[in-house]
Write a protein that holds these residues in place. Structure first.
Motif, PDB file in Angstrom:
ATOM      1  N   GLU A  10      49.694  26.337  49.719  1.00  0.00           N
ATOM      2  CA  GLU A  10      49.540  24.876  49.685  1.00  0.00           C
ATOM      3  C   GLU A  10      50.703  24.176  50.374  1.00  0.00           C
ATOM      4  N   ILE A  11      51.896  24.680  50.162  1.00  0.00           N
ATOM      5  CA  ILE A  11      53.077  24.098  50.819  1.00  0.00           C
ATOM      6  C   ILE A  11      52.989  24.296  52.326  1.00  0.00           C
ATOM      7  N   LEU A  12      52.615  25.492  52.748  1.00  0.00           N
ATOM      8  CA  LEU A  12      52.466  25.766  54.177  1.00  0.00           C
ATOM      9  C   LEU A  12      51.433  24.832  54.798  1.00  0.00           C
ATOM     10  N   GLN A  13      50.315  24.659  54.112  1.00  0.00           N
ATOM     11  CA  GLN A  13      49.262  23.787  54.625  1.00  0.00           C
ATOM     12  C   GLN A  13      49.774  22.361  54.819  1.00  0.00           C
ATOM     13  N   LYS A  14      50.569  21.897  53.894  1.00  0.00           N
ATOM     14  CA  LYS A  14      51.081  20.533  53.953  1.00  0.00           C
ATOM     15  C   LYS A  14      52.196  20.387  54.992  1.00  0.00           C
ATOM     16  N   GLU A  15      53.106  21.348  55.020  1.00  0.00           N
ATOM     17  CA  GLU A  15      54.288  21.217  55.873  1.00  0.00           C
ATOM     18  C   GLU A  15      54.075  21.747  57.303  1.00  0.00           C
ATOM     19  N   TYR A  16      53.146  22.671  57.464  1.00  0.00           N
ATOM     20  CA  TYR A  16      52.895  23.279  58.773  1.00  0.00           C
ATOM     21  C   TYR A  16      51.387  23.326  59.040  1.00  0.00           C
ATOM     22  N   PRO A  17      50.743  22.182  59.147  1.00  0.00           N
ATOM     23  CA  PRO A  17      49.277  22.182  59.250  1.00  0.00           C
ATOM     24  C   PRO A  17      48.739  22.879  60.498  1.00  0.00           C
ATOM     25  N   ILE A  18      49.438  22.822  61.602  1.00  0.00           N
ATOM     26  CA  ILE A  18      48.945  23.468  62.824  1.00  0.00           C
ATOM     27  C   ILE A  18      49.000  24.988  62.676  1.00  0.00           C
ATOM     28  N   ILE A  19      50.103  25.511  62.158  1.00  0.00           N
ATOM     29  CA  ILE A  19      50.210  26.953  61.915  1.00  0.00           C
ATOM     30  C   ILE A  19      49.161  27.381  60.888  1.00  0.00           C
ATOM     31  N   TYR A  20      49.019  26.613  59.822  1.00  0.00           N
ATOM     32  CA  TYR A  20      48.054  26.921  58.759  1.00  0.00           C
ATOM     33  C   TYR A  20      46.640  27.051  59.329  1.00  0.00           C
ATOM     34  N   GLU A  21      46.202  26.059  60.065  1.00  0.00           N
ATOM     35  CA  GLU A  21      44.850  26.074  60.628  1.00  0.00           C
ATOM     36  C   GLU A  21      44.699  27.181  61.673  1.00  0.00           C
ATOM     37  N   GLY A  22      45.722  27.361  62.503  1.00  0.00           N
ATOM     38  CA  GLY A  22      45.670  28.411  63.523  1.00  0.00           C
ATOM     39  C   GLY A  22      45.565  29.790  62.911  1.00  0.00           C
ATOM     40  N   TYR A  23      46.339  30.022  61.863  1.00  0.00           N
ATOM     41  CA  TYR A  23      46.328  31.325  61.202  1.00  0.00           C
ATOM     42  C   TYR A  23      44.946  31.616  60.620  1.00  0.00           C
ATOM     43  N   LYS A  24      44.369  30.633  59.948  1.00  0.00           N
ATOM     44  CA  LYS A  24      43.043  30.814  59.359  1.00  0.00           C
ATOM     45  C   LYS A  24      41.986  31.062  60.437  1.00  0.00           C
ATOM     46  N   GLU A  25      42.096  30.342  61.545  1.00  0.00           N
ATOM     47  CA  GLU A  25      41.159  30.521  62.651  1.00  0.00           C
ATOM     48  C   GLU A  25      41.265  31.937  63.228  1.00  0.00           C
ATOM     49  N   ILE A  26      42.488  32.401  63.430  1.00  0.00           N
ATOM     50  CA  ILE A  26      42.697  33.750  63.955  1.00  0.00           C
ATOM     51  C   ILE A  26      42.169  34.795  62.974  1.00  0.00           C
ATOM     52  N   LEU A  27      42.378  34.598  61.682  1.00  0.00           N
ATOM     53  CA  LEU A  27      41.853  35.546  60.687  1.00  0.00           C
ATOM     54  C   LEU A  27      40.339  35.654  60.782  1.00  0.00           C
ATOM     55  N   ASP A  28      39.670  34.527  60.937  1.00  0.00           N
ATOM     56  CA  ASP A  28      38.208  34.551  61.067  1.00  0.00           C
ATOM     57  C   ASP A  28      37.791  35.304  62.326  1.00  0.00           C
ATOM     58  N   GLN A  29      38.486  35.066  63.435  1.00  0.00           N
ATOM     59  CA  GLN A  29      38.181  35.767  64.686  1.00  0.00           C
ATOM     60  C   GLN A  29      38.438  37.263  64.541  1.00  0.00           C
ATOM     61  N   GLN A  30      39.540  37.614  63.881  1.00  0.00           N
ATOM     62  CA  GLN A  30      39.875  39.018  63.667  1.00  0.00           C
ATOM     63  C   GLN A  30      38.790  39.714  62.859  1.00  0.00           C
ATOM     64  N   PHE A  31      38.320  39.046  61.816  1.00  0.00           N
ATOM     65  CA  PHE A  31      37.310  39.659  60.955  1.00  0.00           C
ATOM     66  C   PHE A  31      36.004  39.854  61.713  1.00  0.00           C
ATOM     67  N   GLU A  32      35.632  38.887  62.536  1.00  0.00           N
ATOM     68  CA  GLU A  32      34.415  39.007  63.346  1.00  0.00           C
ATOM     69  C   GLU A  32      34.541  40.193  64.318  1.00  0.00           C
ATOM     70  N   LEU A  33      35.697  40.313  64.966  1.00  0.00           N
ATOM     71  CA  LEU A  33      35.937  41.434  65.873  1.00  0.00           C
ATOM     72  C   LEU A  33      35.882  42.762  65.127  1.00  0.00           C
ATOM     73  N   PHE A  34      36.542  42.819  63.966  1.00  0.00           N
ATOM     74  CA  PHE A  34      36.517  44.034  63.154  1.00  0.00           C
ATOM     75  C   PHE A  34      35.076  44.406  62.811  1.00  0.00           C
ATOM     76  N   ALA A  35      34.290  43.432  62.358  1.00  0.00           N
ATOM     77  CA  ALA A  35      32.904  43.705  61.944  1.00  0.00           C
ATOM     78  C   ALA A  35      32.099  44.282  63.113  1.00  0.00           C
ATOM     79  N   LYS A  36      32.218  43.679  64.294  1.00  0.00           N
ATOM     80  CA  LYS A  36      31.484  44.165  65.460  1.00  0.00           C
ATOM     81  C   LYS A  36      31.895  45.591  65.817  1.00  0.00           C
ATOM     82  N   LYS A  37      33.201  45.853  65.847  1.00  0.00           N
ATOM     83  CA  LYS A  37      33.673  47.191  66.216  1.00  0.00           C
ATOM     84  C   LYS A  37      33.324  48.220  65.148  1.00  0.00           C
ATOM     85  N   HIS A  38      33.419  47.819  63.888  1.00  0.00           N
ATOM     86  CA  HIS A  38      33.095  48.758  62.810  1.00  0.00           C
ATOM     87  C   HIS A  38      31.625  49.165  62.885  1.00  0.00           C
TER      88      HIS A  38
END
Length: 115
Positions: A10-38
């Protein structure tokens, strides 16, 4: 009135919103890539024909993951040192593979590389 303490997320989201959103976006992309390769490679690519039940089988899988990660890190290092452009996979592809192999290693290590 109940006082609640903010979590680090919650603190990260408030204090570093760009990093917070970017990290979550990358995690979603990573999971999609993992699912396809798996779905392409299946379970045995990591398990090496074993059921990952014995210490030896787990060590075999973890060693294979180590070598895969080592290959990716050495590729990254070589591209930086040589100042060459990647010929096949982009550097971003390498970062994604490193991340996903790290997560797969955690699944294997914790006994969760199972259906």
């Amino acid at each position: 009135m109940k006082i609640t303490q903010e979590t680090s997320v919650e603190i990260l989201q408030k204090e570093y919103p760009i990093i917070y959103e970017g990290y979550k976006e990358i995690l979603d992309q990573q999971f999609e890539l993992f699912a396809k390769k798996h779905l392409d490679y299946g379970m045995q690519n990591i398990a090496g024909g074993t059921n990952l039940e014995t210490e030896g089988e787990l060590n075999f899988a973890m060693t294979g993951l180590f070598y895969r990660l080592s290959d990716k890190i050495n590729r990254w290092k070589n591209l930086i040192i040589s100042k060459r452009e990647a010929q096949n996979e982009t550097l971003l592809d390498t970062f994604q593979d490193i991340t996903n192999y790290g997560i797969i290693a955690q699944l294997v290590y914790s006994g969760r590389w199972k259906k």
